[in-house]
Design an enzyme around this catalytic site. Structure first.
Site, PDB file in Angstrom:
ATOM      1  N   GLU A   1      13.362  -0.717  -0.755  1.00 24.40           N
ATOM      2  CA  GLU A   1      14.656  -1.566  -0.515  1.00 24.40           C
ATOM      3  C   GLU A   1      14.613  -2.338   0.745  1.00 24.40           C
ATOM      4  O   GLU A   1      13.765  -2.049   1.565  1.00 24.40           O
ATOM      5  CB  GLU A   1      16.046  -0.981  -0.606  1.00 24.40           C
ATOM      6  CG  GLU A   1      16.710  -0.602  -1.794  1.00 24.40           C
ATOM      7  CD  GLU A   1      18.079   0.077  -1.744  1.00 24.40           C
ATOM      8  OE1 GLU A   1      18.444   0.469  -0.777  1.00 24.40           O
ATOM      9  OE2 GLU A   1      18.781   0.006  -2.949  1.00 24.40           O
TER      10      GLU A   1
ATOM     11  N   HIS B   1      28.795  -7.646   1.674  1.00 27.23           N
ATOM     12  CA  HIS B   1      27.627  -7.673   0.925  1.00 27.23           C
ATOM     13  C   HIS B   1      27.495  -9.182   0.322  1.00 27.23           C
ATOM     14  O   HIS B   1      28.887  -9.738   0.145  1.00 27.23           O
ATOM     15  CB  HIS B   1      27.929  -6.886  -0.590  1.00 27.23           C
ATOM     16  CG  HIS B   1      26.764  -7.053  -1.580  1.00 27.23           C
ATOM     17  ND1 HIS B   1      26.385  -7.785  -2.162  1.00 27.23           N
ATOM     18  CD2 HIS B   1      25.943  -5.960  -1.680  1.00 27.23           C
ATOM     19  CE1 HIS B   1      25.139  -7.708  -2.852  1.00 27.23           C
ATOM     20  NE2 HIS B   1      25.060  -6.458  -2.486  1.00 27.23           N
TER      21      HIS B   1
ATOM     22  N   ARG C   1      20.816  -8.656   5.048  1.00 26.88           N
ATOM     23  CA  ARG C   1      22.201  -8.901   4.364  1.00 26.88           C
ATOM     24  C   ARG C   1      23.044  -9.738   5.202  1.00 26.88           C
ATOM     25  O   ARG C   1      23.948 -10.363   4.664  1.00 26.88           O
ATOM     26  CB  ARG C   1      22.565  -7.300   4.304  1.00 26.88           C
ATOM     27  CG  ARG C   1      23.905  -7.247   3.020  1.00 26.88           C
ATOM     28  CD  ARG C   1      23.942  -5.867   2.917  1.00 26.88           C
ATOM     29  NE  ARG C   1      23.381  -5.263   1.622  1.00 26.88           N
ATOM     30  CZ  ARG C   1      23.806  -4.018   1.169  1.00 26.88           C
ATOM     31  NH1 ARG C   1      24.479  -3.371   1.791  1.00 26.88           N
ATOM     32  NH2 ARG C   1      23.187  -3.840  -0.199  1.00 26.88           N
TER      33      ARG C   1
ATOM     34  N   HIS D   1      32.031  -4.395   2.150  1.00 22.97           N
ATOM     35  CA  HIS D   1      31.257  -3.568   1.313  1.00 22.97           C
ATOM     36  C   HIS D   1      31.300  -2.020   2.092  1.00 22.97           C
ATOM     37  O   HIS D   1      31.182  -1.185   1.312  1.00 22.97           O
ATOM     38  CB  HIS D   1      29.829  -4.285   1.147  1.00 22.97           C
ATOM     39  CG  HIS D   1      29.170  -3.325   0.116  1.00 22.97           C
ATOM     40  ND1 HIS D   1      29.225  -3.297  -1.142  1.00 22.97           N
ATOM     41  CD2 HIS D   1      27.689  -2.881   0.537  1.00 22.97           C
ATOM     42  CE1 HIS D   1      28.297  -2.574  -1.680  1.00 22.97           C
ATOM     43  NE2 HIS D   1      27.360  -2.268  -0.858  1.00 22.97           N
TER      44      HIS D   1
ATOM     45  N   ARG E   1      24.191  -1.134   8.724  1.00 22.59           N
ATOM     46  CA  ARG E   1      23.701  -0.221   7.895  1.00 22.59           C
ATOM     47  C   ARG E   1      22.389  -0.235   7.311  1.00 22.59           C
ATOM     48  O   ARG E   1      22.324  -1.452   6.618  1.00 22.59           O
ATOM     49  CB  ARG E   1      24.709   0.476   6.831  1.00 22.59           C
ATOM     50  CG  ARG E   1      24.258   1.466   6.062  1.00 22.59           C
ATOM     51  CD  ARG E   1      25.102   1.793   4.674  1.00 22.59           C
ATOM     52  NE  ARG E   1      25.356   0.522   3.876  1.00 22.59           N
ATOM     53  CZ  ARG E   1      25.423   0.410   2.600  1.00 22.59           C
ATOM     54  NH1 ARG E   1      25.113   1.876   1.837  1.00 22.59           N
ATOM     55  NH2 ARG E   1      25.396  -0.463   1.847  1.00 22.59           N
TER      56      ARG E   1
END
Ligand code: FAD
Length: 553
Positions: free
Chosen positions: A131, A250, A296, A355, A390
């Site tokens: 990821e 997100h 992100r 998110h 995160r």
């Protein structure tokens, strides 16, 4: 394996002592953190109080990625911790990140023992995938994007089969019961046969595991139960919170007016889907060298800016996937088709959505909060593992690592002495409005002013309005939501720099002098709100100046 023996002994043990005594452990929340903690505590009795039936109303059930764990050859906990620290933009507690990464393989083994069917190869080794921002393949998954549902199904079955665990579904925590300076239980609203009762559940230990805050925002990927209630009750009891300003958005929720918004997974961009505006122009290449594959928060800000400028933002998977879309991404395909969009041939409208909350109730390495008798685990807690942002798939990991530590800590506690004049307040029937109180204004306020991009004027406006909603709310659920919102907005107001997920339009730079975690109490947040409320309204002043200038023209 440790978990297997716990579980087996739980199955074998006799019915526990009578429920609901002063020596009970009350766990609030039935997502991964709550269920895992209860299982780890068994055969010691525990009561899970949860807003929704277990398995529902929990972000855990919707996790599409998986759990990060250095279980593949060549990967190490040290490398995992380094990636975690890098993602957290200077605020990760490095000791916490390393310990968490080291415990990850053991907790994944626990989950396997509880029956989670993680993907394995023919030789029986866990299959790991990669990821964004992970330097190695280390995401343990279930059938591609089914990890959350499979984890919940296995743990719900394990909990139902464990006699030492009592589950009270349809129970909302309203208050933490304190006496003699320590936590003695909770007050909860239990709905039964159309009647709401406010009951006291005494406990020697209370574990908060109520999840995140997404539903404080107008657009979110979280279930409605994720509305910061745990933060609010802890703060109202006097607990210290940490890093509350850091909310991860997100970048590509599907903007089809659904609440919660379905996700267009990051993997689509990994497969080559691009982001364009209404004019068909790609906007990410000018914002970051990695374009659509940038971190992100960078992509979220890019999408946000296009929408704010009125140009719209869309995911274009036509060239990258085309007719293979339905087969490769069935969940996203179904969400699009239900709104009349065929992603093989059309653009998918997207928007950033709240998110994940990096901040939460501050806890130490054992999961203890600042209040004696109160622990917190999962998204409601702030361990220092995530810092300002995160790393993907670290949240499920953090939930299991800390839930296990909490169970161990509570199991080792000496009996709690009874309080002087210890009396359980009686249960009462209540007619006050429950969780469905109208929160639309609060959510809009948060998205507009405490969202992807913030500034002093917007935060000032938000703080005043949130404080007013908190004061005027008659429904406890709305009051709690406002309290949680206040804690986020006040910390965001106080951090005058941009870092990780916290972007200030009026302080675009990261300031090395502010590279510390923030700690805040409700009294401090209220003082900030009072202070800004006493000042002339920056926004009104700005509008007055604009109107004045317009009038002169
Ligand atoms: C769409 C989506 C995809 C994600 N994908 C991933 C991923 O791939 N990997 C990863 O690591 N993380 C992922 N995350 C984040 C991760 O799922 C969550 O951070 C994690 O599941 C939180 O677990 P939890 O047990 O703390 O909370 P939850 O699973 O949200 O459970 C909270 C529980 O508390 C209950 N509750 C809430 N308020 C109250 C109240 N007032 N009284 C009583 N009970 C209450 C709820 O009903 C629920 O049972 C994702 C999140 C979302 C939304």
């Amino acid at each position: 394996m440790a978990a297997m023996s716990h579980h087996d002994s739980a199955r074998k043990q006799l019915k526990p002592r009578s429920w609901g005594g002063r020596d009970d452990v009350v766990i609030v929340g039935g997502g991964l953190a709550g269920l895992f903690c209860a299982l780890k505590l068994s055969p010691s009795p525990a009561t899970i109080v949860t807003a929704a039936p277990i398995g529902q109303g929990a972000s855990t059930a919707w996790a599409q990625g998986g759990i990060a764990a250095a279980v593949s050859e060549g990967d190490t906990p040290e490398a995992h911790a380094r990636d975690t620290v890098a993602a957290g933009a200077g605020l990760v507690d490095e000791g916490v990140a390393l310990a968490m990464a080291r415990e990850a393989p053991a907790r994944v083994a626990d989950l396997l023992a509880y029956g989670v069917p993680f993907d394995k190869d023919l030789a029986g080794h866990l299959v790991v995938s990669r990821e964004a921002a992970h330097s190695a393949r280390r995401i343990v998954r279930v059938k591609g994007d089914m990890a959350g549902g499979a984890i919940m199904a296995a743990l719900v079955a394990a909990v139902r089969a464990t006699q030492s665990i009592r589950v009270l579904e349809g129970g909302l925590i309203e208050e933490i019961a304190m006496q003699d300076g320590r936590v003695r239980g909770i007050r909860a609203r239990l709905s039964h046969a159309g009647v709401d009762r406010l009951v006291t559940l005494p406990a020697r230990a209370v574990v908060l595991a109520t999840g995140g805050v997404g539903h404080l925002y107008a657009v979110t990927t979280n279930p409605p139960e994720a509305s910061g209630q745990g933060l609010a009750v802890a703060a109202r009891a006097g607990a210290v919170l940490a890093d509350t300003e850091f909310v991860q958005y997100h970048p590509t929720a599907i903007a089809i007016g659904r609440d919660p918004a379905p996700l267009a997974t990051e993997a689509l961009r990994g497969e080559g889907a691009i982001l364009v505006n209404r004019a068909g122009e790609r906007f990410m290449p000018r914002l970051h060298a990695d374009a659509e594959l940038a971190p992100r928060d960078v992509v979220a800000r890019g999408v946000f800016a296009e929408i704010a400028a009125g140009r719209g933002a869309f995911l274009d998977a036509r060239a990258a996937l085309g007719t293979a879309f339905a087969e490769r991404f069935p969940t996203v395909h179904a969400a699009c088709m239900s709104a009349g969009i065929d992603p093989a041939r059309e653009l998918i409208p997207v928007a950033p959505a709240a998110h994940y909350h990096m901040g939460g109730v501050a806890v130490d390495a054992r999961g203890r909060t600042s209040l004696s008798g109160l622990w917190a685990a999962g998204e409601v807690a702030c361990t220092g593992a995530h810092g300002a942002n995160r790393l993907a798939s670290n949240s499920l990991l953090e939930a299991v690592v800390f839930a296990a530590r909490i169970a161990e800590d509570i199991a080792a506690l000496p009996p709690v002495p009874a309080a002087a004049g210890d009396a359980t307040p009686p249960s009462v029937d209540v007619a006050l409005p429950g969780p469905r109180a109208h929160d639309g204004d609060l959510r809009k306020l948060m998205s507009a002013n405490v969202g992807v991009i913030r500034d002093a004027a917007g935060l000032t406006h938000a703080l005043r309005e949130i404080a007013r909603i908190e004061r005027e709310a008659t429904a406890p659920a709305l009051r709690h939501k406002a309290t949680a919102a206040l804690l986020i907005a006040a910390a965001a107001w106080r951090r005058r720099e941009s870092r990780g997920a916290h972007e200030r339009a009026d302080h675009r730079q990261t300031d090395p002098a502010q590279a510390q975690r923030t700690f805040i109490t409700l009294a401090e947040a209220r003082a900030i709100a009072d202070d800004v409320s006493a000042r002339p309204d920056a926004r009104a002043r700005a509008e007055a100046v604009t109107a004045h200038a317009g009038g002169r023209r």
